[in-house]
Design an enzyme around this catalytic site. Structure first.
Site, PDB file in Angstrom:
ATOM      1  N   ASP A  81       0.853  -1.193   0.000  1.00 31.59           N
ATOM      2  CA  ASP A  81       0.000   0.000   0.000  1.00 31.59           C
ATOM      3  C   ASP A  81       0.883   1.235   0.000  1.00 31.59           C
ATOM      4  O   ASP A  81       2.006   1.208   0.523  1.00 31.59           O
ATOM      5  CB  ASP A  81      -0.909   0.021   1.229  1.00 31.59           C
ATOM      6  N   ASP A 106      -7.051  -1.208  -4.619  1.00 33.49           N
ATOM      7  CA  ASP A 106      -8.135  -0.842  -3.706  1.00 33.49           C
ATOM      8  C   ASP A 106      -9.020   0.237  -4.326  1.00 33.49           C
ATOM      9  O   ASP A 106     -10.252   0.214  -4.193  1.00 33.49           O
ATOM     10  CB  ASP A 106      -7.570  -0.320  -2.381  1.00 33.49           C
TER      11      ASP A 106
END
Length: 222
Positions: free
Chosen positions: A152, A186
């Protein structure tokens, strides 16, 4: 847009190319961050947008839920089902293109994070706060297959302040509005789901059998 162009955009080839483009974008960003930054390193783009390298074992936005192995297996089954569902939509000529793109976004996003779990532990060394990761021969990485960690990097601390001292429990603690760190995959899932909820409720009703149920009830009444 001509009928021929509409058919092209609704084709399996177009949807496959679109999903592959999203996957490629996701992986290029992740690999650049993983091999170019140390764990927890941060690059400030603006005061409200930072590139912050973290890794997680869980679901979207860094959540940790249940067993990593079960989560990876669930993701694979979910992507296979979404792929089958998208193929069925492609075969229906009346399906709206926008809804098909929403489904493709969700599929690409889910598949992007699966790729991390499947292969990153096999092909990369472990990222640490002191060293960057690098590629190694397959199987010599930091974790077994399906146990790799998801990369991430996007962090949007839009508001950073502190709770008032008089507030019970949290008084004086830091408050960050929108603290999750997430990745491109995401974002694909989130955009696809939100767009479907806002603009394609009829298709979602069909997916969950609501329209079929209403038709059956009307037929019974008649």
């Amino acid at each position: 847009m001509t009928q021929g162009n509409k058919g092209l955009f609704r084709s399996g080839w177009f949807m496959t190319a679109f999903i592959l483009l999203l996957l490629l974008t996701d992986q290029l960003i992740k690999i650049a961050v993983k091999t170019g930054m140390t764990l927890h390193e941060s690059i400030e783009v603006t005061s409200w947008f930072k590139i912050l390298f973290i890794e997680n074992n869980g679901m979207a936005f860094g959540m940790e839920i249940g067993s990593k192995l079960l989560l990876s297996a669930f993701r694979i089954v979910a992507v296979a089902y979404i792929g089958y569902y998208l193929w069925q939509l492609i075969k229906k000529q009346e399906t709206r293109l926008g809804y098909m793109i929403c489904v493709a976004l969700v599929m690409a996003g889910a598949a992007g994070n699966i790729f991390d779990s499947l292969f990153y532990g096999q092909i990369f060394t472990e990222s640490t706060p002191f060293t960057t990761s690098h590629l190694v021969p397959f199987g010599e990485g930091y974790a077994p297959m399906l146990m790799g960690r998801v990369v991430d990097m996007f962090y949007f601390p839009l508001i950073v302040t502190t709770y008032p001292d008089w507030l019970p429990v949290w008084g004086g603690d830091e408050f960050v509005f929108f603290s999750p760190v997430f990745n491109f995959a995401d974002s694909c899932v989130s955009v696809g789901v939100v767009a479907a909820l806002l603009f394609y409720r009829r298709e979602l009703a069909d997916l969950f059998g609501e329209n079929k149920k209403d038709k059956e009830e009307k037929e019974e009444e008649e």
